[in-house]
Write a protein that holds these residues in place. Structure first.
Motif, mmCIF file in Angstrom:
data_model
loop_
_atom_site.group_PDB
_atom_site.id
_atom_site.type_symbol
_atom_site.label_atom_id
_atom_site.label_comp_id
_atom_site.label_asym_id
_atom_site.label_seq_id
_atom_site.Cartn_x
_atom_site.Cartn_y
_atom_site.Cartn_z
ATOM 1 N N SER A 56 -10.444 -5.763 -2.557
ATOM 2 C CA SER A 56 -9.688 -6.706 -3.391
ATOM 3 C C SER A 56 -8.196 -6.515 -3.200
ATOM 4 C CB SER A 56 -10.063 -6.518 -4.863
ATOM 5 O OG SER A 56 -11.421 -6.817 -5.085
ATOM 6 N N ASP A 57 -7.752 -5.261 -3.123
ATOM 7 C CA ASP A 57 -6.325 -4.987 -2.949
ATOM 8 C C ASP A 57 -5.824 -5.516 -1.608
ATOM 9 O OD1 ASP A 57 -6.491 -3.697 -5.363
ATOM 10 O OD2 ASP A 57 -6.301 -1.671 -4.544
ATOM 11 N N SER A 89 -10.752 -1.623 -6.143
ATOM 12 C CA SER A 89 -11.446 -1.946 -4.900
ATOM 13 C C SER A 89 -10.427 -2.092 -3.787
ATOM 14 C CB SER A 89 -12.237 -3.249 -5.060
ATOM 15 O OG SER A 89 -12.579 -3.806 -3.814
ATOM 16 N N THR A 90 -10.587 -1.340 -2.709
ATOM 17 C CA THR A 90 -9.670 -1.476 -1.577
ATOM 18 C C THR A 90 -9.799 -2.859 -0.951
ATOM 19 O OG1 THR A 90 -11.303 -0.458 -0.088
ATOM 20 C CG2 THR A 90 -9.620 0.996 -1.040
ATOM 21 N N ALA A 93 2.059 1.915 -3.512
ATOM 22 C CA ALA A 93 0.962 2.432 -4.334
ATOM 23 C C ALA A 93 0.687 3.886 -4.009
ATOM 24 C CB ALA A 93 -0.298 1.589 -4.119
ATOM 25 N N LEU A 121 -6.304 0.493 4.284
ATOM 26 C CA LEU A 121 -6.063 0.968 2.926
ATOM 27 C C LEU A 121 -7.230 1.856 2.515
ATOM 28 C CD1 LEU A 121 -4.411 0.950 0.313
ATOM 29 C CD2 LEU A 121 -5.645 -1.125 -0.359
ATOM 30 N N THR A 140 -8.121 3.295 -7.127
ATOM 31 C CA THR A 140 -7.953 1.856 -7.277
ATOM 32 C C THR A 140 -9.285 1.269 -7.706
ATOM 33 O OG1 THR A 140 -7.095 -0.148 -6.225
ATOM 34 C CG2 THR A 140 -8.562 1.222 -4.902
ATOM 35 N N LEU A 173 -3.041 -8.404 -0.712
ATOM 36 C CA LEU A 173 -1.860 -8.107 0.101
ATOM 37 C C LEU A 173 -1.780 -9.023 1.316
ATOM 38 C CD1 LEU A 173 -2.032 -4.218 -0.078
ATOM 39 C CD2 LEU A 173 -0.185 -5.637 -1.009
ATOM 40 N N PRO A 210 0.811 -1.213 0.000
ATOM 41 C CA PRO A 210 0.000 0.000 0.000
ATOM 42 C C PRO A 210 0.846 1.265 0.000
ATOM 43 C CG PRO A 210 -0.889 -1.604 1.543
ATOM 44 C CD PRO A 210 0.425 -2.130 1.070
ATOM 45 N N GLN A 248 -12.692 4.887 -6.053
ATOM 46 C CA GLN A 248 -12.757 3.489 -6.466
ATOM 47 C C GLN A 248 -13.584 3.403 -7.748
ATOM 48 O OE1 GLN A 248 -12.760 0.375 -2.935
ATOM 49 N NE2 GLN A 248 -14.530 1.711 -2.759
#
Length: 300
Positions: free
Chosen positions: A64-65, A61-62, A6, A81, A59, A69, A3, A86
């Motif tokens: 999914s990210d 979707s937080t 990113a 995150l 992004t 991770l 994160p 989105q």
């Protein structure tokens, strides 16, 4: 990519999220960007739940990210995150969640309640709902309520509106990622559906997203700690009683639309120890509902 990576990559971009090529992050002065450094300074403590707070400009979707991770072992429990925008946000039942850049709070957190039996993890979305409602009530001065299981309700011009929602997803064998979306400054002409609302439209005393986010995360840390310390017992932690007190669904005639194209109509009379909504039907039967879409048929 972590994160932080990113966030750093996005911070170097000249274009603003969702505002077109070359637009400034400050192009909408009513919607300033979040201050990630100040958020980390306020929330990340050695003895606290939150281990990291990262803000990305855009992004899909937080949730999914953060699930990815967590699966890669790149984040610890308490990772937060946040996205300014989105474009593939999801709600319950795979519904899309979209909103203009910087118009709300769109974030996910990673929880690993090792002290709590897995069968009690179903309380996590309800716990989060309480935390969001209480945190926003204090910081924004807006009266909030919860629609079972995890919608945030506000009142706009005397009408009940949905201003936020919660989505919990498993992250490996030992974790849960909880995604939270709240409309903060969404204007009337930006509402995605007639039943939507925002804190601004409800007359919030503050729409500054930095203190709103801090209030929600501190409230979530408090409620999660109580629940975890009680071994996930919703009664001993005070969670069951508090949820019932703030649940706008109880006492109403509702229709539960269930998987398999089934539906049940009845009065919502309780939330049981497993977090299920209990309906009293016209046949005199009490039926617990653990999953499905709830439609409010009449006011409380």
């Amino acid at each position: 990519m972590t994160p932080r990576d990113a966030a750093d990559a996005n911070d170097k971009r000249d274009d603003g999220p969702g505002d077109g090529p070359g637009a400034s992050r400050w192009s909408d002065l009513d919607r300033p960007p979040l201050n990630s450094v100040a958020l980390r300074r306020a929330l990340v403590r050695e003895d606290g739940l939150w281990s990291s707070v990262e803000v990305v400009q855009r992004t899909g979707s937080t949730n999914s990210d953060l699930v990815a991770l967590a699966a890669a072992g790149k984040v610890a429990e308490g990772a937060v995150l946040v996205a300014e925008e989105q474009d593939a946000g999801r709600g319950r039942l795979d519904r899309r969640w979209t909103a203009p850049a910087r118009s709300g709070l769109f974030f996910s957190v990673l929880l690993k309640p090792a002290e709590v039996p897995v069968e009690r993890w179903g309380w996590i979305p309800l716990l989060t709902g309480i935390a969001v409602a209480t945190g926003l009530s204090r910081a924004a001065g807006v009266d909030t309520a919860l629609k079972w299981p995890n919608d945030l309700l506000i009142t706009v011009d005397g009408e009940e509106r949905k201003a936020g929602g919660i989505l919990a997803e498993r992250a490996g064998a030992d974790g849960v990622v909880v995604g939270i979306g709240v409309n903060v400054t969404l204007r009337a002409d930006e509402l995605p559906v007639p039943g939507a609302g925002s804190l601004a439209l409800a007359g919030a005393v503050s729409t500054d997203r930095d203190p709103l986010l801090r209030a929600v995360l501190r409230s979530l840390e408090q409620w999660y700690g109580k629940w975890r310390d009680a071994g996930g017992d919703p009664a001993a932690s005070g969670l069951q009683e508090t949820y019932a007190a703030g649940c706008a669904t109880l006492g109403r005639s509702v229709r539960a639309e269930l998987p398999g194209d089934r539906s049940i109509t009845g009065e919502a009379v309780a939330v049981d120890g497993d977090g299920r909504l209990v309906l009293a039907t016209g046949e005199g039967v009490q039926e617990p509902v653990g999953a499905g879409d709830i439609v409010h048929l009449r006011p409380a």
